[in-house]
Design a protein around this motif. Structure first.
Motif, PDB file in Angstrom:
ATOM      1  N   LEU A 121     100.135  78.977 -15.661  1.00  0.00           N
ATOM      2  CA  LEU A 121     100.730  78.709 -16.978  1.00  0.00           C
ATOM      3  C   LEU A 121      99.863  79.260 -18.110  1.00  0.00           C
ATOM      4  O   LEU A 121     100.361  79.906 -19.028  1.00  0.00           O
ATOM      5  CB  LEU A 121     100.923  77.205 -17.174  1.00  0.00           C
ATOM      6  CG  LEU A 121     102.024  76.547 -16.351  1.00  0.00           C
ATOM      7  CD1 LEU A 121     101.864  75.032 -16.357  1.00  0.00           C
ATOM      8  CD2 LEU A 121     103.393  76.952 -16.882  1.00  0.00           C
ATOM      9  N   THR A 122      98.566  79.006 -18.027  1.00  0.00           N
ATOM     10  CA  THR A 122      97.650  79.460 -19.076  1.00  0.00           C
ATOM     11  C   THR A 122      97.594  80.974 -19.131  1.00  0.00           C
ATOM     12  O   THR A 122      97.635  81.565 -20.223  1.00  0.00           O
ATOM     13  CB  THR A 122      96.242  78.868 -18.854  1.00  0.00           C
ATOM     14  OG1 THR A 122      96.340  77.449 -18.809  1.00  0.00           O
ATOM     15  CG2 THR A 122      95.300  79.272 -19.970  1.00  0.00           C
ATOM     16  N   ALA A 123      97.499  81.615 -17.969  1.00  0.00           N
ATOM     17  CA  ALA A 123      97.417  83.079 -17.938  1.00  0.00           C
ATOM     18  C   ALA A 123      98.696  83.706 -18.500  1.00  0.00           C
ATOM     19  O   ALA A 123      98.637  84.661 -19.294  1.00  0.00           O
ATOM     20  CB  ALA A 123      97.160  83.567 -16.514  1.00  0.00           C
ATOM     21  N   TRP A 124      99.854  83.179 -18.099  1.00  0.00           N
ATOM     22  CA  TRP A 124     101.104  83.733 -18.622  1.00  0.00           C
ATOM     23  C   TRP A 124     101.194  83.515 -20.132  1.00  0.00           C
ATOM     24  O   TRP A 124     101.484  84.456 -20.881  1.00  0.00           O
ATOM     25  CB  TRP A 124     102.326  83.092 -17.940  1.00  0.00           C
ATOM     26  CG  TRP A 124     103.577  83.473 -18.661  1.00  0.00           C
ATOM     27  CD1 TRP A 124     104.244  84.668 -18.571  1.00  0.00           C
ATOM     28  CD2 TRP A 124     104.257  82.701 -19.654  1.00  0.00           C
ATOM     29  NE1 TRP A 124     105.310  84.666 -19.453  1.00  0.00           N
ATOM     30  CE2 TRP A 124     105.336  83.477 -20.120  1.00  0.00           C
ATOM     31  CE3 TRP A 124     104.060  81.434 -20.194  1.00  0.00           C
ATOM     32  CZ2 TRP A 124     106.218  83.014 -21.095  1.00  0.00           C
ATOM     33  CZ3 TRP A 124     104.937  80.973 -21.155  1.00  0.00           C
ATOM     34  CH2 TRP A 124     106.000  81.766 -21.586  1.00  0.00           C
ATOM     35  N   ALA A 125     100.946  82.286 -20.589  1.00  0.00           N
ATOM     36  CA  ALA A 125     101.068  81.993 -22.021  1.00  0.00           C
ATOM     37  C   ALA A 125     100.081  82.819 -22.830  1.00  0.00           C
ATOM     38  O   ALA A 125     100.435  83.383 -23.870  1.00  0.00           O
ATOM     39  CB  ALA A 125     100.862  80.498 -22.286  1.00  0.00           C
ATOM     40  N   ASN A 126      98.841  82.924 -22.362  1.00  0.00           N
ATOM     41  CA  ASN A 126      97.848  83.709 -23.089  1.00  0.00           C
ATOM     42  C   ASN A 126      98.241  85.182 -23.140  1.00  0.00           C
ATOM     43  O   ASN A 126      98.111  85.822 -24.185  1.00  0.00           O
ATOM     44  CB  ASN A 126      96.462  83.546 -22.458  1.00  0.00           C
ATOM     45  CG  ASN A 126      95.407  84.309 -23.220  1.00  0.00           C
ATOM     46  OD1 ASN A 126      95.335  84.256 -24.442  1.00  0.00           O
ATOM     47  ND2 ASN A 126      94.592  85.042 -22.501  1.00  0.00           N
ATOM     48  N   GLY A 127      98.725  85.716 -22.037  1.00  0.00           N
ATOM     49  CA  GLY A 127      99.160  87.112 -22.030  1.00  0.00           C
ATOM     50  C   GLY A 127     100.312  87.351 -23.000  1.00  0.00           C
ATOM     51  O   GLY A 127     100.297  88.305 -23.787  1.00  0.00           O
ATOM     52  N   PHE A 128     101.290  86.474 -22.958  1.00  0.00           N
ATOM     53  CA  PHE A 128     102.441  86.601 -23.848  1.00  0.00           C
ATOM     54  C   PHE A 128     101.999  86.513 -25.302  1.00  0.00           C
ATOM     55  O   PHE A 128     102.345  87.353 -26.137  1.00  0.00           O
ATOM     56  CB  PHE A 128     103.462  85.495 -23.535  1.00  0.00           C
ATOM     57  CG  PHE A 128     104.774  85.659 -24.249  1.00  0.00           C
ATOM     58  CD1 PHE A 128     105.884  86.127 -23.574  1.00  0.00           C
ATOM     59  CD2 PHE A 128     104.918  85.337 -25.601  1.00  0.00           C
ATOM     60  CE1 PHE A 128     107.111  86.273 -24.224  1.00  0.00           C
ATOM     61  CE2 PHE A 128     106.126  85.490 -26.259  1.00  0.00           C
ATOM     62  CZ  PHE A 128     107.229  85.960 -25.562  1.00  0.00           C
ATOM     63  N   ILE A 129     101.221  85.472 -25.602  1.00  0.00           N
ATOM     64  CA  ILE A 129     100.793  85.231 -26.984  1.00  0.00           C
ATOM     65  C   ILE A 129      99.888  86.357 -27.478  1.00  0.00           C
ATOM     66  O   ILE A 129     100.017  86.809 -28.629  1.00  0.00           O
ATOM     67  CB  ILE A 129     100.099  83.860 -27.095  1.00  0.00           C
ATOM     68  CG1 ILE A 129     101.124  82.746 -26.859  1.00  0.00           C
ATOM     69  CG2 ILE A 129      99.407  83.689 -28.433  1.00  0.00           C
ATOM     70  CD1 ILE A 129     100.508  81.389 -26.549  1.00  0.00           C
ATOM     71  N   SER A 130      99.003  86.838 -26.635  1.00  0.00           N
ATOM     72  CA  SER A 130      98.120  87.938 -27.034  1.00  0.00           C
ATOM     73  C   SER A 130      98.918  89.191 -27.363  1.00  0.00           C
ATOM     74  O   SER A 130      98.635  89.869 -28.357  1.00  0.00           O
ATOM     75  CB  SER A 130      97.099  88.231 -25.929  1.00  0.00           C
ATOM     76  OG  SER A 130      96.228  87.133 -25.765  1.00  0.00           O
ATOM     77  N   MET A 131      99.911  89.486 -26.553  1.00  0.00           N
ATOM     78  CA  MET A 131     100.780  90.634 -26.851  1.00  0.00           C
ATOM     79  C   MET A 131     101.550  90.403 -28.149  1.00  0.00           C
ATOM     80  O   MET A 131     101.685  91.305 -28.970  1.00  0.00           O
ATOM     81  CB  MET A 131     101.745  90.890 -25.697  1.00  0.00           C
ATOM     82  CG  MET A 131     101.080  91.457 -24.468  1.00  0.00           C
ATOM     83  SD  MET A 131     102.270  91.781 -23.141  1.00  0.00           S
ATOM     84  CE  MET A 131     103.198  93.155 -23.860  1.00  0.00           C
ATOM     85  N   GLU A 132     102.042  89.192 -28.312  1.00  0.00           N
ATOM     86  CA  GLU A 132     102.806  88.866 -29.516  1.00  0.00           C
ATOM     87  C   GLU A 132     101.940  89.014 -30.770  1.00  0.00           C
ATOM     88  O   GLU A 132     102.357  89.617 -31.759  1.00  0.00           O
ATOM     89  CB  GLU A 132     103.336  87.439 -29.391  1.00  0.00           C
ATOM     90  CG  GLU A 132     104.163  86.978 -30.544  1.00  0.00           C
ATOM     91  CD  GLU A 132     104.641  85.551 -30.373  1.00  0.00           C
ATOM     92  OE1 GLU A 132     105.588  85.201 -31.096  1.00  0.00           O
ATOM     93  OE2 GLU A 132     104.094  84.790 -29.556  1.00  0.00           O
ATOM     94  N   LEU A 133     100.719  88.472 -30.734  1.00  0.00           N
ATOM     95  CA  LEU A 133      99.836  88.549 -31.898  1.00  0.00           C
ATOM     96  C   LEU A 133      99.409  89.989 -32.189  1.00  0.00           C
ATOM     97  O   LEU A 133      99.114  90.328 -33.330  1.00  0.00           O
ATOM     98  CB  LEU A 133      98.599  87.663 -31.695  1.00  0.00           C
ATOM     99  CG  LEU A 133      98.863  86.154 -31.683  1.00  0.00           C
ATOM    100  CD1 LEU A 133      97.582  85.395 -31.362  1.00  0.00           C
ATOM    101  CD2 LEU A 133      99.462  85.678 -32.997  1.00  0.00           C
ATOM    102  N   ALA A 134      99.388  90.825 -31.153  1.00  0.00           N
ATOM    103  CA  ALA A 134      99.041  92.237 -31.333  1.00  0.00           C
ATOM    104  C   ALA A 134     100.260  93.072 -31.715  1.00  0.00           C
ATOM    105  O   ALA A 134     100.170  94.286 -31.821  1.00  0.00           O
ATOM    106  CB  ALA A 134      98.409  92.780 -30.057  1.00  0.00           C
ATOM    107  N   ASP A 135     101.405  92.418 -31.920  1.00  0.00           N
ATOM    108  CA  ASP A 135     102.661  93.089 -32.262  1.00  0.00           C
ATOM    109  C   ASP A 135     103.037  94.136 -31.207  1.00  0.00           C
ATOM    110  O   ASP A 135     103.487  95.226 -31.519  1.00  0.00           O
ATOM    111  CB  ASP A 135     102.566  93.720 -33.661  1.00  0.00           C
ATOM    112  CG  ASP A 135     103.928  93.993 -34.266  1.00  0.00           C
ATOM    113  OD1 ASP A 135     104.899  93.310 -33.885  1.00  0.00           O
ATOM    114  OD2 ASP A 135     104.019  94.912 -35.113  1.00  0.00           O
ATOM    115  N   ALA A 136     102.844  93.765 -29.940  1.00  0.00           N
ATOM    116  CA  ALA A 136     103.088  94.697 -28.844  1.00  0.00           C
ATOM    117  C   ALA A 136     104.522  94.657 -28.311  1.00  0.00           C
ATOM    118  O   ALA A 136     104.904  95.513 -27.523  1.00  0.00           O
ATOM    119  CB  ALA A 136     102.115  94.410 -27.692  1.00  0.00           C
ATOM    120  N   PHE A 137     105.325  93.685 -28.725  1.00  0.00           N
ATOM    121  CA  PHE A 137     106.712  93.627 -28.273  1.00  0.00           C
ATOM    122  C   PHE A 137     107.559  94.478 -29.211  1.00  0.00           C
ATOM    123  O   PHE A 137     107.988  94.020 -30.266  1.00  0.00           O
ATOM    124  CB  PHE A 137     107.218  92.176 -28.250  1.00  0.00           C
ATOM    125  CG  PHE A 137     106.545  91.318 -27.210  1.00  0.00           C
ATOM    126  CD1 PHE A 137     106.498  91.709 -25.883  1.00  0.00           C
ATOM    127  CD2 PHE A 137     105.963  90.114 -27.565  1.00  0.00           C
ATOM    128  CE1 PHE A 137     105.883  90.917 -24.921  1.00  0.00           C
ATOM    129  CE2 PHE A 137     105.352  89.310 -26.616  1.00  0.00           C
ATOM    130  CZ  PHE A 137     105.306  89.710 -25.291  1.00  0.00           C
TER     131      PHE A 137
END
Length: 194
Positions: free
Chosen positions: A147-163
């Motif tokens: 859960l932590t790895a998925w959420a951190n990966g998603f959030i990190s991409m989101e904060l980096a405007d990668a989506f």
């Protein structure tokens, strides 16, 4: 100007967290903190040994704060899947509110600037608890890490405007929570196969 005795370590750390969010890690200097708390920079060294200790204290305060947010989120729902969703959403909300602090606690860092093991363990307790409720005691740590790895990966991409492919990122996050929750709800018959 306040005397060093009137400047607490807590005030220095709180000011450091504000500066970190405003100016990033490069703007987090002893001089900038001293200017904000109203003392001369050398006076800070009576409360904080050096910049590495300051960064560690800020990271630790951020981890503790995150843990409190997660604990509050986990307390409300009674259903295991709803608790996981509440914790994941609180995790994401915290990252959006404190992006620089969030990055600081998840970035690789030297041992001199990492939060203490006890602080990390305490802040991880809500995730471990909801993971155990969802996946069972034998898989609690594995589920919490997933859960932590998925959420951190998603959030990190989101904060980096990668989506950049369009679509609703909020909906994608909720979809991910649902998919992971379903995958991690291990039943006895599934556990026996594995």
């Amino acid at each position: 100007m306040p005397t060093p005795e009137r400047t607490s370590r807590e005030a220095i750390v709180a000011t450091g967290r504000e500066l970190l969010e405003r100016d990033g890690l490069t703007g987090l200097t002893m001089q900038a903190i001293a200017d904000r708390v109203g003392v001369k920079a050398p006076s800070l060294y009576k409360r904080v040994r050096n910049r590495d200790e300051l960064i560690r204290l800020i990271a630790e305060a951020t981890v503790v704060d995150l843990g409190e947010h997660l604990r509050a989120a986990a307390a409300a729902p009674t259903d295991a899947a709803a608790r996981v969703a509440a914790v994941a959403l609180a995790f994401r909300a915290f990252a959006h509110r404190f992006p620089a602090g969030y990055h600081l606690i998840f970035a690789s860092a030297s041992s001199a600037t990492r939060p203490s093991h006890d602080a990390i363990l305490a802040s991880s307790a809500p995730i471990l608890e909801v993971a155990e409720a969802l996946a069972g005691p034998a898989h609690a740590l594995d589920a919490a890490r997933t859960l932590t790895a998925w959420a951190n990966g998603f959030i990190s991409m989101e904060l980096a405007d990668a989506f950049q492919l369009g679509g609703d990122v909020d909906e994608a996050f909720v979809f991910g929570i649902r998919a992971l929750t379903g995958a991690l709800q291990l039943r006895d018959d599934v556990q026996a196969v594995g």
